[in-house]
Design a protein around this motif. Structure first.
Motif, mmCIF file in Angstrom:
data_model
loop_
_atom_site.group_PDB
_atom_site.id
_atom_site.type_symbol
_atom_site.label_atom_id
_atom_site.label_comp_id
_atom_site.label_asym_id
_atom_site.label_seq_id
_atom_site.Cartn_x
_atom_site.Cartn_y
_atom_site.Cartn_z
ATOM 1 N N ARG A 112 7.857 -3.263 37.102
ATOM 2 C CA ARG A 112 7.885 -4.729 37.012
ATOM 3 C C ARG A 112 9.242 -5.275 36.584
ATOM 4 O O ARG A 112 9.478 -6.477 36.666
ATOM 5 C CB ARG A 112 6.813 -5.196 36.028
ATOM 6 N N GLU A 113 10.110 -4.383 36.100
ATOM 7 C CA GLU A 113 11.417 -4.831 35.613
ATOM 8 C C GLU A 113 12.379 -5.034 36.780
ATOM 9 O O GLU A 113 12.625 -4.130 37.569
ATOM 10 C CB GLU A 113 12.000 -3.795 34.638
ATOM 11 N N ARG A 114 12.966 -6.214 36.884
ATOM 12 C CA ARG A 114 13.881 -6.513 37.983
ATOM 13 C C ARG A 114 15.262 -5.917 37.738
ATOM 14 O O ARG A 114 15.967 -5.569 38.673
ATOM 15 C CB ARG A 114 14.000 -8.028 38.164
ATOM 16 N N VAL A 115 15.663 -5.802 36.467
ATOM 17 C CA VAL A 115 16.973 -5.248 36.137
ATOM 18 C C VAL A 115 16.849 -3.732 36.009
ATOM 19 O O VAL A 115 15.992 -3.225 35.280
ATOM 20 C CB VAL A 115 17.519 -5.866 34.831
ATOM 21 N N TRP A 116 17.704 -3.014 36.706
ATOM 22 C CA TRP A 116 17.619 -1.561 36.748
ATOM 23 C C TRP A 116 17.751 -0.936 35.366
ATOM 24 O O TRP A 116 17.026 0.016 35.035
ATOM 25 C CB TRP A 116 18.684 -1.010 37.688
ATOM 26 N N ALA A 117 18.643 -1.431 34.532
ATOM 27 C CA ALA A 117 18.828 -0.855 33.204
ATOM 28 C C ALA A 117 17.546 -0.917 32.380
ATOM 29 O O ALA A 117 17.328 -0.078 31.503
ATOM 30 C CB ALA A 117 19.956 -1.580 32.461
ATOM 31 N N ASN A 118 16.687 -1.875 32.674
ATOM 32 C CA ASN A 118 15.439 -2.033 31.928
ATOM 33 C C ASN A 118 14.318 -1.168 32.483
ATOM 34 O O ASN A 118 13.268 -1.041 31.858
ATOM 35 C CB ASN A 118 14.992 -3.498 31.944
ATOM 36 N N ALA A 119 14.533 -0.587 33.664
ATOM 37 C CA ALA A 119 13.492 0.209 34.312
ATOM 38 C C ALA A 119 13.791 1.695 34.294
ATOM 39 O O ALA A 119 12.882 2.520 34.445
ATOM 40 C CB ALA A 119 13.316 -0.250 35.765
ATOM 41 N N ARG A 120 15.049 2.074 34.096
ATOM 42 C CA ARG A 120 15.446 3.448 34.413
ATOM 43 C C ARG A 120 15.001 4.502 33.409
ATOM 44 O O ARG A 120 15.084 5.692 33.714
ATOM 45 C CB ARG A 120 16.959 3.524 34.593
ATOM 46 N N THR A 121 14.508 4.121 32.231
ATOM 47 C CA THR A 121 14.039 5.162 31.307
ATOM 48 C C THR A 121 12.880 5.956 31.913
ATOM 49 O O THR A 121 12.603 7.076 31.485
ATOM 50 C CB THR A 121 13.587 4.574 29.960
ATOM 51 N N ALA A 122 12.220 5.381 32.926
ATOM 52 C CA ALA A 122 11.094 6.087 33.533
ATOM 53 C C ALA A 122 11.532 7.142 34.534
ATOM 54 O O ALA A 122 10.793 8.090 34.786
ATOM 55 C CB ALA A 122 10.178 5.079 34.245
ATOM 56 N N VAL A 123 12.725 7.003 35.088
ATOM 57 C CA VAL A 123 13.048 7.777 36.285
ATOM 58 C C VAL A 123 13.507 9.219 36.012
ATOM 59 O O VAL A 123 12.927 10.162 36.560
ATOM 60 C CB VAL A 123 14.065 7.025 37.159
ATOM 61 N N PRO A 124 14.555 9.455 35.206
ATOM 62 C CA PRO A 124 14.977 10.851 35.015
ATOM 63 C C PRO A 124 13.859 11.742 34.482
ATOM 64 O O PRO A 124 13.667 12.870 34.975
ATOM 65 C CB PRO A 124 16.131 10.732 34.007
#
Length: 280
Positions: A71-83
């Motif tokens: 739901r986060e539009r800004v990548w910096a706010n979403a990326r903790t999920a990815v790695p």
């Protein structure tokens, strides 16, 4: 609206996170709510039920992390999920292949066989799809927003300590389960030890990355999922109070460590709510 120069989460990445959140939610239901029925409703039979509930708690917390991050539009706010999710799915694929004979590919119940093949397809496909989305996300234009609300130094230190402890133990559990099994608070097989280890590695990466991000705005999904993970694991200990061997120091160390995860997440959630940290 985010500034035009800020790197936004790509549509592909948001879609991958939404789909991944639905997949882990589906897995979590049988593990957390039916931990004694894994012979029918899961890809392999898990004993004792505390282990199934442990894994289920991870999937439920992961659902929250991935759904909120999508739901986060800004990548910096979403990326903790990815790695962390990418590493976890890749490790779980390796664990699955290493213990292929333990999985229910030839179970008499059709629902069990379907669920098992679904498991394999998910863990074979998600690392590839998410990896592609991650590469394209990294190549998208824009920069991170400035860090305007950093974390307290003590909290960053605690996150790093928690992260490295989970990462270290998780790696050992995956690579050499026999080195951990005698000291674990409850009975594990090599497969369940490695499965738990994959979670340790993934959550350890999340904790370390959260300290590195050092910005409250970026950690809303992470802190909520961290708190949920802690409280679900504490509830598991209450649900299956007789399963851990409480004469072992590791049982009390585990309980205190899970409590520390819950407290860190709770502090983060309360701080974000009280500070009215904006959603980007």
């Amino acid at each position: 609206m985010p500034d035009a120069q800020i790197k936004l989460t790509t549509r592909l990445m948001r879609t991958v996170l939404y789909v991944a959140s639905i997949l882990v939610l589906a897995v979590s239901i049988s593990l957390y709510f039916l931990p004694g029925r894994t012979d029918t409703y899961f890809s392999w039979t898990i004993n004792p039920p505390l282990t199934a509930a442990f894994l289920g708690a991870g999937y439920l917390a992961s659902f929250i992390l991935e759904f909120l991050s999508a739901r986060e539009r800004v990548w910096a706010n979403a990326r903790t999920a990815v790695p962390a999710v990418w590493v976890f799915t890749f490790l779980t694929l390796l664990v699955t292949l290493a213990h292929f004979d333990r999985f229910h590919f030839s179970a008499p119940q059709l629902i069990t066989v379907i669920g098992t093949w679904f498991w394999l397809l998910v863990y074979a496909g998600v690392p590839i799809v998410m990896g592609i989305a991650w590469i394209l996300q990294a190549r998208s234009p824009g920069t991170d927003p400035l860090r305007l609300s950093p974390l307290p130094t003590l909290l960053r230190v605690i996150l790093v300590i928690q992260g490295f402890m989970m990462l270290l133990v998780g790696v050992v559990m995956v690579i050499s389960p026999q080195a951990i099994i005698p000291y674990w608070p409850w009975t594990l097989s090599a497969l369940t030890c490695r499965a738990i280890g994959a979670w340790g590695v993934g959550i350890g990466i999340i904790a370390i990355q959260a300290s590195w991000e050092n910005e409250w705005v970026r950690l809303r999904p992470m802190m909520i999922s961290y708190m949920v993970y802690g409280v679900l694991q504490l509830l598991n200990l209450l649900r299956f109070l007789e399963e851990p061997d409480w004469t072992l120091p590791s049982a009390w160390a585990y309980a205190l460590f899970v409590l520390s995860i819950f407290l860190v997440g709770l502090y983060g959630v309360i701080h974000i709510r009280r500070s009215n940290v904006p959603t980007a």
